[in-house]
Motif scaffolding. Structure first.
Motif, short mmCIF file in Angstrom:
data_model
loop_
_atom_site.label_atom_id
_atom_site.label_comp_id
_atom_site.label_asym_id
_atom_site.label_seq_id
_atom_site.Cartn_x
_atom_site.Cartn_y
_atom_site.Cartn_z
N LEU A 144 -16.44 6.42 -12.44
CA LEU A 144 -15.46 7.39 -12.69
C LEU A 144 -14.73 7.67 -11.09
CD1 LEU A 144 -16.10 10.02 -15.36
CD2 LEU A 144 -14.67 8.01 -15.33
N MET A 145 -15.97 7.98 -10.25
CA MET A 145 -15.54 8.22 -8.70
C MET A 145 -14.48 7.12 -8.35
SD MET A 145 -17.99 9.29 -5.80
CE MET A 145 -18.80 10.54 -6.92
N ALA A 146 -14.92 5.86 -8.46
CA ALA A 146 -14.19 4.85 -8.23
C ALA A 146 -12.84 4.53 -8.56
CB ALA A 146 -15.01 3.39 -8.48
N ILE A 147 -12.79 5.17 -10.14
CA ILE A 147 -11.39 5.04 -10.77
C ILE A 147 -10.57 5.84 -10.15
CG2 ILE A 147 -10.30 5.55 -12.89
CD1 ILE A 147 -12.76 4.59 -14.41
N ALA A 148 -11.02 7.33 -9.92
CA ALA A 148 -10.10 8.30 -9.18
C ALA A 148 -9.82 7.82 -7.87
CB ALA A 148 -11.03 9.24 -9.18
N THR A 149 -10.71 7.22 -7.27
CA THR A 149 -10.34 6.54 -5.85
C THR A 149 -9.25 5.80 -5.95
OG1 THR A 149 -12.54 7.08 -5.08
CG2 THR A 149 -11.22 5.92 -3.67
N VAL A 150 -9.12 4.84 -6.76
CA VAL A 150 -8.10 3.81 -7.10
C VAL A 150 -6.80 4.51 -7.10
CG1 VAL A 150 -7.11 2.18 -8.59
CG2 VAL A 150 -9.51 2.02 -7.75
N PHE A 151 -6.79 5.85 -8.18
CA PHE A 151 -5.54 6.64 -8.26
C PHE A 151 -5.11 7.22 -7.06
CE2 PHE A 151 -6.52 5.92 -12.63
CZ PHE A 151 -5.15 5.73 -13.29
N VAL A 152 -5.92 7.72 -6.23
CA VAL A 152 -5.76 8.41 -4.96
C VAL A 152 -5.23 7.46 -3.97
CG1 VAL A 152 -6.53 9.77 -2.95
CG2 VAL A 152 -7.60 10.16 -5.20
N LEU A 153 -5.64 6.28 -3.65
CA LEU A 153 -5.03 5.29 -2.99
C LEU A 153 -3.68 4.82 -3.18
CD1 LEU A 153 -8.52 3.39 -2.05
CD2 LEU A 153 -7.23 4.99 -0.69
N GLY A 154 -3.53 4.62 -4.58
CA GLY A 154 -2.51 4.36 -5.21
C GLY A 154 -0.99 5.21 -4.81
N GLY A 155 -1.33 6.37 -4.91
CA GLY A 155 -0.31 7.11 -4.36
C GLY A 155 0.92 7.36 -5.22
N ALA A 156 1.90 7.98 -4.76
CA ALA A 156 3.33 7.96 -5.66
C ALA A 156 4.21 7.07 -5.32
CB ALA A 156 3.89 9.73 -5.26
N SER A 157 3.93 6.12 -4.19
CA SER A 157 4.77 5.13 -3.78
C SER A 157 4.80 4.08 -4.83
CB SER A 157 4.07 4.50 -2.30
OG SER A 157 2.82 4.10 -2.34
N THR A 158 3.48 3.89 -5.61
CA THR A 158 3.38 2.97 -6.64
C THR A 158 4.22 3.09 -7.88
OG1 THR A 158 1.53 3.82 -7.70
CG2 THR A 158 1.09 2.43 -5.75
#
Length: 311
Positions: free
Chosen positions: A133-147
């Motif tokens: 879950l920590m990895a999943i949340a990190t993926v969403f954070v790194l993705g950001g609004a630009s995606t």
């Protein structure tokens, strides 16, 4: 294979009557369905971690119910998504086979681990899920609004052959948005891994289908969320059968969550078409980080006997 459920395995809500438990489960299911459909992650990615983190119900029961929750959230949203033109049917056909086969294999692996390792396996599942879950949340954070509307300039030969291009009407922009899918071979391999992990942990596949479609294949965020919902309805139908065969799916637990997914799924699908999904991503990220901390703490305590204090 046989699984015998004891009353102690259903503990965790001992202070509630059966009626209160059913009503609470239904209301929570509606809320979970709305959030999960909009975010495109499936209800299982919220239900399963929360139940594993804050209750003592048997992990196989939770994971089997989590797959049902994820399946119904995707199933109910399928109709509205298709009518609104948000779900890409070609991407659904492309991703269904790896999701199906991976999910089934993951469920079989989960049952084998539970029967061979017992309580140690349960603690290990909680620890691994917390880290995941920590990895999943990190993926969403790194993705950001630009995606939200990704751009990819490199042409995809396989994408051209399969004609993986589409256009949909974006209400928030009041204009059509065109896109082409990229990195097809990589995405197929990742979708199998996603299916296996989703079946093993009872999350469904949608938790990572959105990042694969959005970040790897350069599909717009809203289309990724809608397509993910349709894939959930197909993929989890295979992953749930090994759990059913060993008696890990309990009707009185699953029924209110299934009904809540129907109502909340319809509401979430209609809301998705007119809002920006980026806001829901932020809510989901906070929830994932908080739950991952609790799961990791319970896993460490169960495996090593070390109590981890959480603020």
């Amino acid at each position: 294979l046989e699984l015998f459920i004891t009353p102690s395995q259903l503990s965790g809500f001992s202070g509630l009557s059966a009626v209160d438990l059913i009503l609470l489960s239904f209301l929570l299911s509606v809320l979970v369905a709305i959030i999960s459909v909009i975010a495109g992650v499936g209800g299982g990615v919220i239900f399963t971690p929360l139940m594993l983190a804050f209750t003592s119900i048997d992990t196989l029961i939770i994971r089997s119910t989590g797959l049902v929750v994820a399946m119904f959230s995707g199933l109910v949203a399928t109709g509205p998504f298709m009518r609104k033109g948000l779900a890409d049917i070609k991407l659904v056909f492309l991703g269904s086979l790896p999701i199906l086969t991976g999910g089934f294999a993951g469920s079989v692996g989960a049952i084998y681990m539970a029967q061979s390792m017992g309580e140690t396996g349960d603690s290990l599942v909680r620890l691994l899920l917390g880290l995941l879950l920590m990895a999943i949340a990190t993926v969403f954070v790194l993705g950001g609004a630009s995606t939200e509307y990704p751009e990819h300039n490199d042409p995809s030969k396989l994408g051209r052959i399969l004609k993986l291009r589409h256009m949909y009407w974006e209400d928030s922009l009041q204009k059509p948005v065109k896109y082409k899918a990229h990195n097809i071979k990589t995405a197929i391999g990742l979708l199998f891994v996603v299916g296996f992990t989703g079946g093993f942990f009872g999350l469904g596949g949608g938790w990572a289908v959105v990042p694969v479609l959005n970040l790897v294949m350069s599909v717009p965020l809203k289309v990724s969320a809608a397509t993910s919902g349709v894939l959930l309805a197909m993929g989890n139908s295979a992953a749930i059968w090994p759990y059913i065969n060993v008696g890990a799916l309990i009707g009185v637990i699953a029924a209110p969550w299934m009904l809540g997914q129907i109502i909340g799924g319809i509401m979430g699908a209609h809301i998705l078409a007119s809002i920006k999904a980026a806001f829901v991503r932020k809510v989901l990220i906070v929830m994932l980080f908080a739950t991952s901390a609790k799961l990791t703490a319970r896993g460490i305590e169960g495996l090593f006997g070390i109590s981890v204090p959480l603020i």
